[in-house]
Scaffold this active site. Structure first.
Site, PDB file in Angstrom:
ATOM      1  N   ASP A 246       0.867  -1.173   0.000  1.00 36.75           N
ATOM      2  CA  ASP A 246       0.000   0.000   0.000  1.00 36.75           C
ATOM      3  C   ASP A 246       0.906   1.225   0.000  1.00 36.75           C
ATOM      4  O   ASP A 246       1.695   1.434   0.933  1.00 36.75           O
ATOM      5  CB  ASP A 246      -0.886   0.018   1.245  1.00 36.75           C
ATOM      6  N   ASP A 402     -13.590  -4.744  -1.525  1.00 35.50           N
ATOM      7  CA  ASP A 402     -13.417  -4.351  -0.118  1.00 35.50           C
ATOM      8  C   ASP A 402     -14.738  -4.510   0.628  1.00 35.50           C
ATOM      9  O   ASP A 402     -15.459  -3.537   0.853  1.00 35.50           O
ATOM     10  CB  ASP A 402     -12.941  -2.894  -0.022  1.00 35.50           C
TER      11      ASP A 402
END
Length: 547
Positions: A246, A402
């Site tokens: 990330d 997600d």
């Protein structure tokens, strides 16, 4: 002169970088006459069959290329570069191939298997050749939905076969014309060695050995696939271990790798800094990661093509890392501050040209799926998924999901697909559904995971990355209930993410759910669990991984 036939689609930067890393100069084909001037010609494998062939014809490359091939001059085709040698493909009915090799390219149709065939598989040599000497002990990276079918008409071309539900042609050779279905530039050290041998002219067939074996009656069985020497062990696709980074800008303006719990990446007010993206990615490559994924977790706020530091990260990473790279964040249409419009395809193209092999679409995929269902389950050809898949192939599009659990007292309490869970809710609820979210998990939508992944698969996505807001950063293991549901709902490959805390979590995942890959971030960043330890644990339990 080593020449690259770059017809303007997909990631050829990795191939350029691989050739440069091997110490060879490379020139580009700019005009049809350049093809016949080349001493060694490489046709990289990117995109879909139809657009690739149509582009060759539009550039005037088709006839010079066919003349070059018929002369038996040094040629290396990769993926589409192999498929284009055949007469045609089911991927693009009515679009003729080069017709150098008899036969057609078919789509994998075994409904028990995920398509595309994506990951690390092995070769079964059918003839002796210096190019692939010792290759049967190695694994190579494949990513394709269509395969060249072996039959009696093309048997004298077949150099190697691979199995995925059935044998398919994974390498061909006649004279110095060679083509492979796998991607050597994405196959680590094994693939680089194949490239080196081609560039060095080490691709001569051992005619004496092959004629001797033919005289002895040791012929290739194209139904079961016989290995040189008579063995008939099928090749098997390995489970992939993926390292995810990330990436975002910290408060000082530097790009850093970060990680948090339930997507909160701040600690004591500061963005967690777990390392520099390129350095960390290179470490994972050296440690044996099968793929590397970069997620630009702030890209939804900004126009991604103005994010030059992230593009630079991708370019630098592709110079040092020879396994597949995925980039996510901001893959959607944009209008910049000057009023100029950029399509999602244009954004993806810049990522591909900077070194990405796949793009990951997150929040935008949820909005696309909502529109798909609003149209009664139909695409309109304009979505990011459809545009990118049409030009670059399904395998280039990853959908990053997600979801979070929403607990209910009974299935009738929700219009969404519910499961009975072994993890009751806060008030003892025995049922839940998985709500899709956008904007890094901050906004929930009236869409469940199955509605999302099935819509995306129908629109042309080639892979699903399943995250879990509930498990992210928890170290409690993957959400097996969520993953079973997604695996049963789609035929495309599935990557499990979120919750890994130890090697046992990876083996528990692969024992319980037939997913193709597992992704982790924090445990690798903090060196809690090395990638090698995960693979060793899986191997000890009889699970096949790339060494």
């Amino acid at each position: 002169m080593i020449a690259l036939l770059d017809y303007g689609a997909g990631n050829v930067r990795s191939l350029r970088n691989a050739i440069a890393a091997l110490g060879y100069p490379l020139s580009d084909i700019h005009a049809p006459e350049d093809i016949l001037s080349a001493e060694r010609l490489i046709f990289p494998g990117v995109g879909a069959f139809g657009p690739a062939m149509e582009r060759l014809r539009a550039l005037g490359y088709e006839e010079p290329l066919r003349e070059y091939l018929r002369a038996g001059r040094p040629f290396l085709g990769i993926c589409i570069g192999l498929q284009s040698l055949f007469e045609g493909s089911e991927e693009s009915p009515g679009v003729p191939g080069l017709g150098v090799i008899p036969g057609f390219v078919r789509r994998f149709d075994n409904r028990a298997l995920s398509v595309p065939h994506m990951g690390w598989n092995a070769l079964r040599l059918q003839r002796d050749c210096e190019l692939l000497e010792d290759a049967q002990a190695r694994r190579f990276y494949f990513v394709h939905s269509y395969f060249a079918e072996p039959d009696a008409s093309n048997r004298d071309w077949i150099l190697a076969e691979t199995d995925y539900g059935r044998p398919f042609i994974s390498a061909v050779q006649r004279g110095e014309v060679v083509a492979v279905q796998f991607h050597p530039e994405k196959s680590g050290a094994a693939g680089l060695e194949v490239l080196r041998r081609f560039l060095a002219g080490q691709c001569i067939l051992d005619q004496a050995a092959n004629l001797s074996r033919a005289a002895e009656g040791d012929e290739t069985d194209t139904q079961s696939g016989s290995e040189i020497g008579g063995a008939k062990e099928p090749t098997v696709l390995a489970k992939r271990i993926i390292a995810c980074l990330d990436v975002r800008t910290n408060d000082q303006g530097d790009l850093v790798v970060t990680k948090g719990d339930q997507y909160d990446v701040r600690e004591q007010g500061e963005v967690r800094n777990l390392g520099k993206p390129v350095e960390l990615a290179k470490r994972y490559y050296d440690e044996g990661a099968d793929e590397i994924t970069f997620l630009n977790i702030t890209a939804f706020r900004d126009f991604p093509l103005s994010d030059q530091p992230m593009l630079k990260v991708l370019r630098r990473a592709s110079e040092q890392i020879f396994v597949p790279l995925t980039i996510g964040g901001g893959i959607r249409a944009f209008t910049d501050s000057d009023g100029r419009h950029y399509s999602a395809l244009g954004v993806a193209t810049e990522y591909f040209r900077s070194g990405a092999d796949k793009v990951s679409i997150g929040s935008e995929a949820v909005l696309i799926a909502e529109a798909f269902h609003a149209r009664g389950g139909q695409g309109d050809g304009t979505s990011a998924i459809e545009q990118i898949a049409r030009v670059y192939g399904n395998q280039a599009v990853v959908i990053s999901v997600d979801p979070r659990r929403v607990y209910v007292d009974s299935p009738e309490a929700s219009s969404h697909h519910c499961i009975e869970t072994a993890e009751p809710g806060p008030n003892g609820e025995r049922y839940c559904w998985f709500q899709c979210t956008i904007k890094g998990g901050r906004e929930g939508r009236d869409l469940d995971v199955l509605q999302l992944v099935r819509a995306c698969e129908q629109l042309g996505a080639g892979e699903i990355l399943v995250n879990s807001i509930d498990r992210d950063g928890s170290g409690r293991g993957f959400d097996l209930e969520l993953l079973r549901m997604v695996r049963a709902g789609v035929r495309i490959p599935v990557i499990a993410s979120s919750g890994a805390g130890c090697p046992e979590h990876f083996s528990a995942l692969f024992d319980a759910v037939d997913v193709e890959a597992a992704l982790a971030a924090g445990i690798f960043h903090r060196r809690e669990v090395p990638i090698a330890a995960v693979k060793a644990w899986l191997q000890e339990r009889g699970m096949l991984v790339r060494a």
